[in-house]
Write an enzyme that holds these catalytic residues in place. Structure first.
Site, PDB file in Angstrom:
ATOM      1  N   SER A 161      29.755  12.637  41.769  1.00  0.00           N
ATOM      2  CA  SER A 161      30.484  11.970  42.846  1.00  0.00           C
ATOM      3  C   SER A 161      30.087  10.506  42.988  1.00  0.00           C
ATOM      4  CB  SER A 161      30.273  12.709  44.170  1.00  0.00           C
ATOM      5  OG  SER A 161      28.903  12.803  44.492  1.00  0.00           O
ATOM      6  N   TYR A 207      34.659  16.083  40.901  1.00  0.00           N
ATOM      7  CA  TYR A 207      34.087  15.333  42.020  1.00  0.00           C
ATOM      8  C   TYR A 207      35.083  14.279  42.509  1.00  0.00           C
ATOM      9  CZ  TYR A 207      29.687  17.337  40.342  1.00  0.00           C
ATOM     10  OH  TYR A 207      28.715  18.196  39.932  1.00  0.00           O
ATOM     11  N   LYS A 225      18.636   7.508  43.113  1.00  0.00           N
ATOM     12  CA  LYS A 225      17.635   7.439  44.185  1.00  0.00           C
ATOM     13  C   LYS A 225      16.646   8.593  44.007  1.00  0.00           C
ATOM     14  CE  LYS A 225      20.846   5.097  47.286  1.00  0.00           C
ATOM     15  NZ  LYS A 225      21.541   5.089  48.595  1.00  0.00           N
ATOM     16  N   SER A 276      25.133  14.353  53.384  1.00  0.00           N
ATOM     17  CA  SER A 276      23.815  14.281  52.747  1.00  0.00           C
ATOM     18  C   SER A 276      23.456  15.606  52.084  1.00  0.00           C
ATOM     19  CB  SER A 276      22.743  13.917  53.781  1.00  0.00           C
ATOM     20  OG  SER A 276      21.450  14.067  53.234  1.00  0.00           O
ATOM     21  N   ARG A 277      23.376  15.602  50.759  1.00  0.00           N
ATOM     22  CA  ARG A 277      23.046  16.840  50.063  1.00  0.00           C
ATOM     23  C   ARG A 277      21.578  17.223  50.266  1.00  0.00           C
ATOM     24  NH1 ARG A 277      24.605  15.047  44.048  1.00  0.00           N
ATOM     25  NH2 ARG A 277      26.410  14.366  45.254  1.00  0.00           N
ATOM     26  N   ASP A 329      19.649   3.253  55.095  1.00  0.00           N
ATOM     27  CA  ASP A 329      19.760   4.323  54.102  1.00  0.00           C
ATOM     28  C   ASP A 329      19.067   5.588  54.593  1.00  0.00           C
ATOM     29  OD1 ASP A 329      20.579   5.475  51.777  1.00  0.00           O
ATOM     30  OD2 ASP A 329      19.377   4.241  50.437  1.00  0.00           O
ATOM     31  N   ILE A 382      22.560  18.464  42.712  1.00  0.00           N
ATOM     32  CA  ILE A 382      21.131  18.164  42.705  1.00  0.00           C
ATOM     33  C   ILE A 382      20.740  17.446  43.991  1.00  0.00           C
ATOM     34  CG2 ILE A 382      19.300  16.831  41.578  1.00  0.00           C
ATOM     35  CD1 ILE A 382      20.172  19.234  39.966  1.00  0.00           C
ATOM     36  N   LYS A 421      13.447   8.400  51.408  1.00  0.00           N
ATOM     37  CA  LYS A 421      14.403   8.817  52.435  1.00  0.00           C
ATOM     38  C   LYS A 421      15.005  10.175  52.099  1.00  0.00           C
ATOM     39  CE  LYS A 421      18.324   7.733  50.030  1.00  0.00           C
ATOM     40  NZ  LYS A 421      19.595   8.463  49.884  1.00  0.00           N
TER      41      LYS A 421
END
Length: 335
Positions: free
Chosen positions: A16, A55, A113, A261-262, A251, A286, A198
């Site tokens: 995505s 996605y 990230k 937010s996964r 962030d 993931i 984060k």
């Protein structure tokens, strides 16, 4: 590098975030995108229908600007920039067919990230060592910007960080469009480590939410997490930085609270009683924070920074301690 000619950008990854970045780049008239994806069915579908079936499938991509490749060696050929947009856990496998020669003279942009598992290394550091890339030719994409909102063309902000301002500024120009504002900073390591941390905090927020903690506690957890991030980043790369800016605090907030937010979703499932394996299977995506938690825990054995939130998440995910018991102890340490 003149922007008067077409700038060629290779994008490595089919998820995505990679799709959202390509959508942003398609807003530029002088950009050509060379896209590598792992899944052959997705490649065939994109070539025929101009959208990613797996996605952000509503995003229509310009066939004049986007060309899809099966091989990474073909995708990076002639590229000025290479954007890495695969999970950190898969970066070595995804780039296994590339050598230093393939990447010579190109600028590497990490949109990841996370940290490379097993090596406890930032993606930029790993890439620099693996391919002999100078840090001045490397930058990272950060900031509170979910792929799903980019797809909807919601106003978003990005931070492009590099050790060299011109590198960050040039790429920020490419990532700016009518619904995205991209700013350049020279704090590569601070931005990259904050982006890793984060995700760990978002896991903690998800776990506590799954356990039934309310907004009051979440606010205290996030404010303490900001101090934890600041302590670690300062220990790893001491310099003056404004941690309240969007690349750091912004962030953190969007990852800790957003429905997209996964990492928060993954943590929420753990708090509700899922095992790590069950949560991973259920999500089919993931959560970078899972791998980052171990990397930061290992890295901190050298620096000995007080990281109670990170340690709590590590205890739950890797030592299989009961989330309720761990969070009950953590809440005594928060102020």
């Amino acid at each position: 590098m003149s922007f008067l000619n077409h700038t060629k950008i290779a994008v490595i990854g089919g998820g995505s975030w990679a799709t959202a970045l390509i959508k942003i780049l398609c807003e530029q008239n002088h950009v050509q995108i060379r896209w590598w994806l792992r899944n052959q069915k997705d490649i065939d579908h994109i070539r025929k229908f101009n959208h990613n079936p797996s996605y952000l499938s509503d995003v229509v991509l310009s066939p004049k600007k986007v060309k899809v490749f099966e091989k990474t060696t073909d995708a990076v050929k002639g590229a000025d920039y290479i954007i890495l947009a695969v999970p950190a856990a898969f970066i070595q496998e995804s780039l296994q067919h590339l050598s230093a020669k393939h990447l010579q003279g190109k600028r590497i942009v990490s949109a990841i990230k996370g940290m490379v598992p097993g090596q406890n290394a930032l993606v930029t550091d790993w890439a620099a060592e693996a391919f002999g890339i100078e840090m001045k030719d490397t930058c990272v994409i950060a900031g509170p910007c979910h792929a799903e909102e980019v797809a909807l063309e919601k106003q978003s902000y990005l931070t492009i960080a590099s050790t060299e301002c011109p590198t960050a500024e040039n790429f920020a120009e490419l990532m700016t469009c009518r619904y995205v504002t991209a700013n350049a900073v020279d704090d590569l390591y601070g931005v990259e480590y904050a982006a890793v941390m984060k995700n760990i905090v978002a896991l903690a927020c998800g776990i506590t939410h799954g356990l039934g903690y309310g907004d009051n506690f979440q606010a205290v957890l996030v404010s303490n997490a900001m101090q934890e991030i600041g302590s670690l980043v300062t220990a790893l790369d001491p310099r003056e930085r404004n941690l309240s800016s969007s690349a750091y605090l912004g962030d953190l907030l969007v990852t800790a609270y957003s429905q997209f937010s996964r990492n928060r979703l993954f943590g929420n499932m753990i708090g509700r009683g899922y095992s790590v394996k069950a949560a991973q299977l259920e999500m089919k995506m993931i959560a970078e924070g899972y791998y980052a938690t171990r990397s930061i825990q290992e890295l901190n054995k050298t620096y000995h920074v007080n990281l109670p939130i990170t340690h709590a998440v590590y205890s739950i995910l890797y030592e299989e301690q009961a989330p309720a018991a761990v969070m009950n102890e953590l809440k005594k340490l928060l102020k």
